[in-house]
Design an enzyme around this catalytic site. Structure first.
Site, short mmCIF file in Angstrom:
data_model
loop_
_atom_site.label_atom_id
_atom_site.label_comp_id
_atom_site.label_asym_id
_atom_site.label_seq_id
_atom_site.Cartn_x
_atom_site.Cartn_y
_atom_site.Cartn_z
N ASP A 8 0.95 -1.24 0.06
CA ASP A 8 -0.10 0.02 0.00
C ASP A 8 0.92 1.26 0.22
OD1 ASP A 8 -2.06 1.54 0.44
OD2 ASP A 8 -1.90 1.58 2.60
N ASP A 10 -0.09 5.00 1.10
CA ASP A 10 0.04 5.78 2.45
C ASP A 10 -0.14 5.09 3.32
OD1 ASP A 10 -0.46 8.07 0.07
OD2 ASP A 10 -2.62 7.30 0.00
MG LIG Z 1 -3.00 3.15 3.63
#
Ligand SMILES: [Mg+2]
Ligand SMILES: [Zn+2]
Length: 175
Positions: A8, A10
C-alpha cells in the site's frame, strides 16, 4: 514464478495524514512525505528477489480533491526514490464498483499477471482493512503496519513499519 511484496502507499511508503484519529491520503505535494527507511527496506526486499509492486487507492481523484498532476508527481517521487518495480493506482470511488479498488484484489491480480507472480507465495503490506482484505482475496499473506487507527483490523502479522516487515520476510524467505 516470482514472489511479490505488494505495498500500500499511504501509511507504508509515505506518511498518512491523520485527522480525527483517521488516516487520509496527502492531497498536495506539501503533504507528501516519504517515511524514513522505506526506500532502504524496499531495496532489501528486491535484493532478496522479491518483486515490489505498489497498489494504491486514490479516490480523491474521483472526488476532485487531488489533481492528476499532483498524483503523478507523487508517483514519480515513489518511483525515483524507492525504485519499486511498478506502481498501480485505482482512481475510482465506491460508486464506480470497479474491480481494482481495494478491498477488491484487481490491482494485485493485474500485477501478478504482468510480473509472473505466484500469489500464494506473496505478501500484502498495508495499514488498513482494505489492504488486508484485498491481500486475502488474492491469496497472499497479509502484514499490517501497526497504527492507532487500525487496532481492530485482522491480519496474519502485525509489525511496526515497512523495515520490520522486510526483516520478517527476508528472515523467513526460505522456510
Ligand atoms: Mg494506507
Ligand atoms: Zn478502480
Amino acid at each position: 514464478m516470482n514472489r511479490a511484496v505488494f505495498l500500500d502507499r499511504d501509511g507504508v511508503i509515505n506518511h498518512a495524514m491523520i485527522r480525527d484519529d483517521k488516516a487520509f491520503s496527502p492531497r498536495s505535494r506539501e503533504e507528501f512525505r516519504l517515511i524514513e527507511g522505506a526506500a532502504a527496506a524496499i531495496r532489501e526486499l528486491q535484493a532478496a528477489e522479491f518483486t515490489v509492486l505498489v497498489v494504491t487507492n486514490q479516490p480523491d481523484i474521483s472526488r476532485g480533491l487531488l489533481s492528476t498532476a499532483d498524483l503523478d508527481w507523487m508517483a514519480d517521487r515513489v518511483l525515483s526514490e524507492t525504485h519499486v518495480d511498478e506502481l498501480l493506482v485505482c482512481p475510482h470511488d465506491d460508486q464506480h464498483a470497479c474491480t481494482c479498488r481495494k478491498p477488491q484484489p484487481g490491482m494485485l491480480l493485474e500485477g501478478a499477471r504482468k510480473w509472473g507472480i505466484d500469489l500464494a507465495q506473496s505478501f500484502m503490506v498495508g495499514d488498513g482493512w482494505k489492504d488486508m482484505e484485498a491481500g486475502k482475496k488474492a491469496g497472499c499473506t497479509c502484514i499490517l503496519i501497526d497504527a492507532p487507527y487500525n487496532q481492530g483490523v485482522g491480519c496474519d502479522y502485525r509489525v511496526k513499519d515497512l523495515k520490520s516487515a522486510a526483516d520478517l520476510l527476508i528472515k523467513n524467505k526460505d522456510t
